[in-house]
Design an enzyme around this catalytic site. Structure first.
Site, PDB file in Angstrom:
ATOM      1  N   CYS A  42       0.834  -1.209   0.000  1.00 17.35           N
ATOM      2  CA  CYS A  42       0.000   0.000   0.000  1.00 17.35           C
ATOM      3  C   CYS A  42       0.869   1.261   0.000  1.00 17.35           C
ATOM      4  CB  CYS A  42      -1.011  -0.028   1.142  1.00 17.35           C
ATOM      5  SG  CYS A  42      -2.365   1.155   0.874  1.00 17.35           S
ATOM      6  N   HIS A  80      -3.846  -4.687  -0.429  1.00 16.25           N
ATOM      7  CA  HIS A  80      -3.433  -5.296   0.833  1.00 16.25           C
ATOM      8  C   HIS A  80      -3.545  -6.815   0.733  1.00 16.25           C
ATOM      9  CE1 HIS A  80      -3.111  -1.752   3.495  1.00 16.25           C
ATOM     10  NE2 HIS A  80      -3.971  -1.223   2.647  1.00 16.25           N
ATOM     11  N   GLU A 104      -2.600  -8.937   2.849  1.00 16.42           N
ATOM     12  CA  GLU A 104      -2.947  -9.466   4.187  1.00 16.42           C
ATOM     13  C   GLU A 104      -4.430  -9.321   4.488  1.00 16.42           C
ATOM     14  OE1 GLU A 104      -1.802  -6.545   3.553  1.00 16.42           O
ATOM     15  OE2 GLU A 104      -2.160  -5.084   5.140  1.00 16.42           O
TER      16      GLU A 104
END
Lengths: 211, 258
Positions: free
Chosen positions: A82, A191, A193
Site C-alpha cells: 500500500c 493489501h 494481508e
C-alpha cells in the site's frame, strides 16, 4: 527452516494482520523497528497506511529508507504494501504537497481521478507476464483502499538482469500500478494481508521465494 | 476491471459476545464473534463490521481482545464502530487489528475529530456512521439521530454527510432508522440523497429483507451493503445476496471454493 521475515514497524496502524498473514504463509515473523533486525532478515515487509508525508517521516525516524537501500544493494528481498509501495517511488503529491520518497523507482504518486474516491474494495488485476508473485492467482480479486496511485511506469529500460514486471489495475477509467516485481524489490498497492485466500497465496509465493 | 459491490455482515458485540444472533447450524457457539466472523468469511463476506454496544467502559477491554483475535484469524477488512470518542481510541483499535473505525456521535459533537483522525491515520480508516430518519422539518427531509435512533440530533442528515466529506472521512455508513429491522427494503431515497452530496464510498444499511433489496440499493447509488439480522437469523446467506447481485448485472467477488 521457515524464512525469517521482518515487518517494519514505523508508526501506528494495523500491523497485526500483516504479521499473522505472513506467519500463515509460512514465515517466521518479527515486528521490528530495529535497523539491524530489519537489515538481517531473509525478507523485509514495509507496510504503510495514511498520508504519504507522514509515512516518509515515520520511515525516516527508523532509518527505513537506508534499510531498504542497503538490502537492495545486497540483493535481499523487500516487499512494500500500500503506502509502503508508494514511498518506494520518487515523489508523492498529496493535497498539493510534494514529498520526496525513497526513489527506488522513478515515478509520481498522485490523486486518483474518479467520481468516487478512495478506490475501496475488491478489484481484479492485469498480471504482468512472467510474474511469480501472482503465480496461480491471476484471476482473483484483491482488496484495495487508497486515494493516490502511480499512473505511469517510468523505468523505461530496466536492467535485463532485473526485469520490471508491472501489474496494473483500473478503476472508473483510471489505470494505475497494482504491483511491481523488480529483482529483489516487490510491492503491491492492494493489501494481500486483507485479501482473503488470494492474498494468502500471494504472500506464500513471496515467502517461498525467500528460501 | 470493475470494483465489486461489497456485502458486509454486521455483528453487534456486547462485552465480547454477539447479541441478537443465531440460527447457524454446525456452530458451536453463535455468541462468539470470532467464530461468527469465520463463518461469514467462509460464506464470502467482503468485509466485516463489529458494532460495539458495550455500555460500561470496564467491559470495553474485551472488545479489543475480540478485535485482535478476529484479526489474527480472518483475513478480510474489519471495521469497528461504537463508543469511539478520541484519536487514542482509534489508535488502540487499529493496533488491536481493526482496519477501519466507525465514528458517530463523537463526530457530531466535535466535528474536528474527523480531521484529527484523518491527519494521523489517513481518511481511509474513517467511516462516518450516520443513523438517519425521515423528518419533514429538515431541508433534505432526513435528520440525524443519536442514541440508537431514539433522539433527534436536530441536524439535516444529508447536509451532515456533505460537511463530513469536506472534513475528510473515507466512507459513509448510512443507516436508515425507519427501515432498520423492518426487512421492507433500504430507504432508497435516502441513499440517492447521500450519493448526490459525497464522493466517498457509500455503505447502505437498514431494511434488508430480500436479495432484491440489495440490488435496489446498488441501483440507488450504494457501493456496499451492510446487513445484520437477515444474515444472523439465517434468512439469507451472503452467497444468496451475491448471486442476486450477479444476476442483476452487478459485479461481485466470487466466493472461493473451500
Amino acid at each position: 527452516m521457515a524464512p525469517g521475515v521482518a515487518v517494519l514497524d514505523y508508526g501506528s496502524g494495523n500491523l497485526r494482520s500483516a504479521v499473522r498473514a505472513l506467519e500463515r504463509a509460512g514465515a517466521d515473523v518479527t515486528l521490528t523497528s530495529d535497523f539491524d533486525t530489519a537489515l538481517g532478515a531473509d525478507g523485509l515487509v514495509v507496510p504503510g497506511v495514511g498520508a504519504y508525508a507522514a509515512c516518509m517521516q515515520g520511515l525516516r525516524s527508523v532509518r527505513g529508507e537506508w534499510v531498504i537501500g542497503r538490502r537492495l544493494a545486497g540483493g535481499r528481498p523487500v516487499l512494500g504494501i500500500c503506502v509502503g509501495m508508494q514511498i518506494l517511488f520518487e515523489t508523492g503529491i498529496e493535497h498539493g504537497v510534494t514529498t520526496p520518497g525513497c526513489g527506488e523507482w522513478p515515478g509520481t504518486v498522485e490523486r486518483i481521478e474518479a467520481d468516487i474516491v478512495p478506490h475501496m474494495g475488491w478489484n481484479t488485476v492485469d498480471v504482468a507476464d512472467g510474474s511469480t508473485l501472482f503465480d496461480g492467482i491471476d484471476d482473483e480479486r484483491f482488496y484495495f483502499v487508497h486515494s493516490y496511485g502511480v499512473r505511469r511506469w517510468e523505468l523505461e529500460e530496466p536492467n535485463p538482469a532485473m526485469p520490471a514486471r508491472v501489474t496494473w489495475t483500473s478503476y472508473a477509467g483510471d489505470r494505475f500500478v497494482a504491483a511491481v516485481e523488480n529483482g529483489p524489490l516487490s510491492a503491491t498497492q492492494f493489501h494481500p494481508e486483507k485479501s482473503g485466500d488470494a492474498g494468502a497465496a500471494l504472500l506464500r509465493n513471496w515467502v517461498t521465494s525467500l528460501s | 476491471m470493475t470494483l465489486a459491490v461489497r456485502v458486509i455482515p454486521c455483528l453487534d458485540v456486547d462485552a465480547g459476545r454477539v447479541v441478537k444472533g443465531v440460527n447457524f447450524v454446525d456452530l458451536r457457539d453463535a455468541g462468539d464473534p470470532v467464530e461468527m466472523a469465520r463463518v461469514y468469511d467462509a460464506e464470502g463476506a467482503d468485509e466485516l463490521t463489529f458494532l460495539d454496544i458495550t455500555a460500561s467502559s470496564d467491559a470495553r477491554a474485551t472488545t479489543y481482545d475480540v478485535v485482535s483475535t478476529t484479526a489474527e484469524q480472518v483475513f478480510i477488512p474489519l471495521t469497528v464502530g461504537g463508543g469511539i470518542r478520541t484519536v487514542d481510541d482509534v489508535d488502540r483499535l487499529l493496533r488491536a487489528g481493526a482496519d477501519k473505525v466507525g465514528v458517530n456521535t463523537a463526530a457530531l459533537q466535535r466535528p474536528e475529530l474527523i480531521a484529527e483522525i484523518a491527519e494521523r491515520f489517513g481518511n481511509q480508516v474513517l467511516v462516518l456512521s450516520v443513523d438517519a430518519r425521515r423528518a419533514d422539518d429538515q431541508p433534505s427531509g432526513f435528520e440525524v439521530t443519536t442514541h440508537g435512533g431514539r433522539r433527534s440530533a436536530g441536524r439535516d442528515a444529508i447536509a451532515w454527510v456533505r460537511t463530513a466529506t469536506e472534513l475528510g472521512i473515507g466512507e459513509v455508513l448510512l443507516n436508515s432508522m425507519d427501515a432498520d429491522g423492518t426487512r421492507d427494503g433500504f430507504d432508497l431515497a435516502m441513499i440517492r440523497a447521500a450519493r448526490a452530496v459525497t464522493h466517498v464510498p457509500l455503505i447502505a444499511s437498514g431494511g434488508a429483507g430480500t436479495p432484491q433489496h440489495f440490488c435496489d440499493a446498488v441501483d440507488a447509488g450504494a457501493d456496499a451493503l451492510l446487513a445484520a439480522s437477515v444474515f444472523h437469523f439465517g434468512v439469507l446467506t451472503v452467497g444468496d445476496v451475491k448471486e442476486a447481485l450477479r444476476a442483476a448485472g452487478h459485479v461481485v467477488r466470487a466466493t472461493s471454493a473451500r
